[in-house]
Design an enzyme around this catalytic site. Structure first.
Site, mmCIF file in Angstrom:
data_model
loop_
_atom_site.group_PDB
_atom_site.id
_atom_site.type_symbol
_atom_site.label_atom_id
_atom_site.label_comp_id
_atom_site.label_asym_id
_atom_site.label_seq_id
_atom_site.Cartn_x
_atom_site.Cartn_y
_atom_site.Cartn_z
ATOM 1 N N CYS A 124 0.831 -1.212 0.000
ATOM 2 C CA CYS A 124 0.000 0.000 0.000
ATOM 3 C C CYS A 124 0.858 1.253 0.000
ATOM 4 C CB CYS A 124 -0.884 0.024 1.232
ATOM 5 S SG CYS A 124 -1.671 -1.517 1.512
HETATM 6 N N1 SAJ Z 1 7.495 2.161 8.136
HETATM 7 C C1 SAJ Z 1 8.654 2.866 8.463
HETATM 8 N N2 SAJ Z 1 8.570 3.822 9.444
HETATM 9 C C2 SAJ Z 1 7.387 4.090 10.081
HETATM 10 C C3 SAJ Z 1 6.213 3.354 9.722
HETATM 11 C C4 SAJ Z 1 6.295 2.402 8.750
HETATM 12 O O1 SAJ Z 1 9.724 2.639 7.908
HETATM 13 O O2 SAJ Z 1 7.385 4.945 10.969
HETATM 14 C C5 SAJ Z 1 7.576 1.159 7.076
HETATM 15 C C6 SAJ Z 1 7.180 -0.213 7.547
HETATM 16 O O3 SAJ Z 1 8.298 -0.890 8.083
HETATM 17 C C7 SAJ Z 1 6.705 -0.867 6.255
HETATM 18 C C8 SAJ Z 1 6.121 0.308 5.500
HETATM 19 O O4 SAJ Z 1 6.636 1.496 6.083
HETATM 20 O O5 SAJ Z 1 7.788 -1.383 5.528
HETATM 21 C C9 SAJ Z 1 4.597 0.346 5.561
HETATM 22 O O6 SAJ Z 1 4.200 0.165 6.917
HETATM 23 P P1 SAJ Z 1 2.696 0.608 7.370
HETATM 24 O O7 SAJ Z 1 2.394 -0.002 8.664
HETATM 25 O O8 SAJ Z 1 2.559 2.061 7.272
HETATM 26 O O9 SAJ Z 1 1.832 0.042 6.200
HETATM 27 P P2 SAJ Z 1 1.018 -1.293 5.939
HETATM 28 O O10 SAJ Z 1 1.045 -1.421 4.490
HETATM 29 O O11 SAJ Z 1 1.400 -2.455 6.758
HETATM 30 O O12 SAJ Z 1 -0.431 -0.970 6.470
HETATM 31 C C10 SAJ Z 1 -0.935 0.240 6.092
HETATM 32 C C11 SAJ Z 1 -1.804 0.727 7.241
HETATM 33 N N3 SAJ Z 1 -0.884 1.156 8.299
HETATM 34 C C12 SAJ Z 1 -1.191 1.967 9.276
HETATM 35 O O13 SAJ Z 1 -2.182 2.677 9.251
HETATM 36 C C13 SAJ Z 1 -0.290 1.974 10.463
HETATM 37 C C14 SAJ Z 1 -2.652 1.768 6.666
HETATM 38 O O14 SAJ Z 1 -1.874 2.812 6.153
HETATM 39 C C15 SAJ Z 1 -3.539 1.222 5.624
HETATM 40 O O15 SAJ Z 1 -4.772 0.922 6.234
HETATM 41 C C16 SAJ Z 1 -3.022 -0.015 4.944
HETATM 42 O O16 SAJ Z 1 -1.633 0.045 4.869
HETATM 43 C C17 SAJ Z 1 -3.600 -0.011 3.567
HETATM 44 O O17 SAJ Z 1 -4.120 -1.044 3.195
HETATM 45 O O18 SAJ Z 1 -3.525 1.020 2.915
#
Ligand code: SAJ
Length: 438
Positions: free
Chosen positions: A276
C-alpha cells in the site's frame, strides 16, 4: 424508490446475500465479518487454492481468527467459489481486488476492470456494488460506473447503487481490525451513499463516515497513505543527515515525541515495504498528470525511500571497513524478510533489495526470519537458515532489517561480531558495544 427501500429492508433484516470479490487481506476479513454479522456471504477468488482452503475452514490471513472462519463455514454462512457466475445470487457486492503498480510505476487497474466487468455481467435490479480497493480519485465514476451501466443496461441510482469505501486493514495490528475501524463511504448519489452506509452500520461497530462523492472517499484513502509515505521519507532523510552529523536519530525522535501536539513519530528504516504505502501515492501521481500537475513531494519521498536499501549497504560497507573487511566475500546475516515486524508478508520488502545489493557486491548472504522460511524474488526461491550461535559467530556483520518481537536480541548481541540495527530493535539490549544503529 422500490429498489432502494427493498434493498435497505433486506440489508436491515439480513436477508441480503453479500458477495465479496477478492479474498485477500481485505476481502477475507470482510467476508468473515459479514458472515458473523448474520449475512449469507459468497466469496469469490480466482485462486482455486484459496477457495478450497476457505471451504475447508483453513485460514491463510493472520488477521482472521481460525475459529471464526471455521464457525462461519460450518454454519454455512460463508461459501467460497472461483465461479464468477455465483454473483447472480447476490444483492450486494464488495470488490476487494489488488491495485498494484506495473514495472513502470504506473497503476495496474486491470483487476478492478476485470472484476467490474464480471459484476456487470450479473448485475440485476436492486443491487449495491461497492469498490474497496485503493485507487486513483475518479475510478468509481469514470471506470466502474460506465462499465456497469453499459454491460447491464441498468441505470445507477435508479436500478442499482454504487459507492466507494476504502479498506483500512493494517496487517498485524492487534488493536484495530475490520470491525472496529471507522469506515468512509461515498456513493455515486444520495441513495447509494445511504444504502452503503446502512450496510456497514449493520455489521461494523465503528463510525461510518459519509462523504458527498466516491472521489472524496478515493482521495481520502490516498491522503492517508501518502501522509505515511511522505513522513517516512522525511524521517529516513533525517536519519541520513543525523548519521553524517553523528547525532542519534532515535534519541531525537524520542525527544520530539515529548511535544503533546503537532508531532507524530515516524521511524527510519531500511526502506518502504508493503502493498500500500509504497504504491498508493503513485495512483495520485499518475492521475494528477491528467491535470498537468506534477506531484513533486510524492516523487521526492519515493526517491528517498527507494534509496534506503542502497544506503543500508553503504553503511554496512563502512562498518566492515572498521574491521578491515570488504563487502566482497563478507558473510552477511540478514535478520528479517517481512516488510514490517511480526507478520509473514514480504511484498515490496526492502530486505529483498538489500540482499540483492549485498550479493551484487560479492557478499555471501544468509537470512533468518521466524515467519518466512523462504521467499521468491525475481523468479528465484531463496531459503533461510536456522538461527544458531555458530551462524551468528560466522557472520562478519548481522543486519537487523525487521524488528520481529520473536527474536532474542540479547542472544543475538552476545553471539554476534557486529550488528547493524536498522530498526532500533535492540533498544532494550544492555551491552551495545557491538551494535550500530541506522
Ligand atoms: N514504516 C517505516 N517507518 C514508520 C512506519 C512504517 O519505515 O514509521 C515502514 C514499515 O516498516 C513498512 C512500510 O513502512 O515497511 C509500511 O508500513 P505501514 O504499517 O505504514 O503500512 P502497511 O502497508 O502495513 O499498512 C498500512 C496501514 N498502516 C497503518 O495505518 C499503520 C494503513 O496505512 C492502511 O490501512 C493499509 O496500509 C492499507 O491497506 O492502505
Amino acid at each position: 424508490m422500490l429498489n432502494k427501500d427493498n434493498l435497505i429492508y433486506k440489508i436491515n433484516n439480513k436477508t441480503a446475500t453479500v458477495g465479496i470479490v477478492g479474498l485477500g487481506y481485505v476481502g477475507l476479513p470482510l467476508a468473515v465479518e459479514f458472515a458473523k454479522g448474520g449475512y449469507k456471504v459468497l466469496g469469490f477468488d480466482i485462486q482455486e487454492k484459496k477457495v478450497n482452503m476457505i471451504n475447508n475452514g483453513e485460514n491463510y490471513i493472520s488477521d482472521v481468527m481460525n475459529e471464526e472462519l471455521k464457525f462461519v463455514i460450518e454454519n454455512r454462512r460463508l461459501k467460497a467459489s472461483n465461479e464468477i457466475k455465483f454473483l447472480k445470487d447476490t444483492d450486494v457486492i464488495l470488490i476487494c481486488v489488488p491495485t498494484p503498480l506495473d514495472k513502470y510505476q504506473q497503476p495496474d487497474i486491470s483487476y478492478v476492470k476485470e472484476s467490474t466487468e464480471s459484476v456487470g455481467k450479473y448485475l440485476h435490479e436492486g443491487m449495491l456494488v461497492i469498490l474497496e480497493s485503493t485507487t486513483y480519485p475518479g475510478t468509481t465514476e469514470e471506470l466502474v460506473l460506465p462499465t456497469l451501466e453499459k454491460m447491464s443496461g441498468l441505470k445507477c441510482e435508479k436500478d442499482f447503487y454504487l459507492a466507494f469505501s476504502p479498506e483500512r486493514v493494517d496487517p498485524g495490528n492487534s488493536i484495530y481490525h475490520t470491525a472496529n475501524t471507522a469506515k468512509v463511504v461515498g456513493g455515486v448519489g444520495r441513495n447509494s451513499t445511504e444504502i452503503a452506509a446502512t450496510l456497514y452500520r449493520n455489521v461494523l461497530n465503528s463510525e461510518i463516515f459519509e462523504v458527498s462523492t466516491p472521489r472524496v472517499a478515493e482521495m481520502e484513502k490516498i491522503l492517508e497513505n501518502t501522509y505515511r509515505n511522505i513522513n517516512i521519507g522525511l524521517i529516513n532523510e533525517m536519519a541520513v543527515i543525523c548519521n553524517k552529523m553523528n547525532i542519534n536519530i532515535w534519541e531525537v525522535i524520542e525527544a520530539a515525541k515529548t511535544k503533546p501536539y503537532g508531532f507524530q513519530a515516524f521511524y527510519p528504516g531500511p526502506g518502504l515495504g508493503g502493498h500500500c504505502i509504497p504504491l498508493d501515492p503513485y495512483y495520485l501521481t499518475w492521475k494528477a498528470r491528467e491535470y498537468d500537475y506534477h506531484t513533486r513531494l510524492i516523487e521526492t519521498s519515493g526517491e528517498i525511500n527507494n534509496f534506503m536499501p542502497q544506503y543500508i549497504v553503504q553503511r554496512a560497507a563502512s562498518i566492515l571497513n572498521k574491521f578491515n573487511k570488504a563487502l566482497n566475500k563478507a558473510n552477511i546475516l540478514i535478520l528479517g524478510i517481512a516488510y514490517k515486524s511480526d507478520i509473514d508478508d514480504y511484498r515490496e520488502s526492502p530486505a529483498l533489495k538489500i540482499i540483492e545489493n549485498f550479493q551484487k557486491q560479492g557478499s555471501e548472504v544468509e537470512f533468518y526470519d521466524p515467519y518466512i522460511s523462504s521467499y521468491m524474488y525475481k523468479g528465484k526461491e531463496h531459503y533461510g537458515i536456522k538461527l544458531t550461535q555458530e551462524v551468528l559467530r560466522n557472520a562478519d556483520l548481522v543486519v537487523i532489517t525487521t524488528a520481529h518481537k520473536k527474536y532474542n536480541y540479547s542472544f543475538i548481541q552476545e553471539n554476534s561480531i557486529f550488528i547493524f540495527d536498522t530498526r532500533n530493535a535492540t533498544k532494550n539490549v544492555q551491552n551495545k558495544d557491538n551494535i550500530e544503529l541506522l
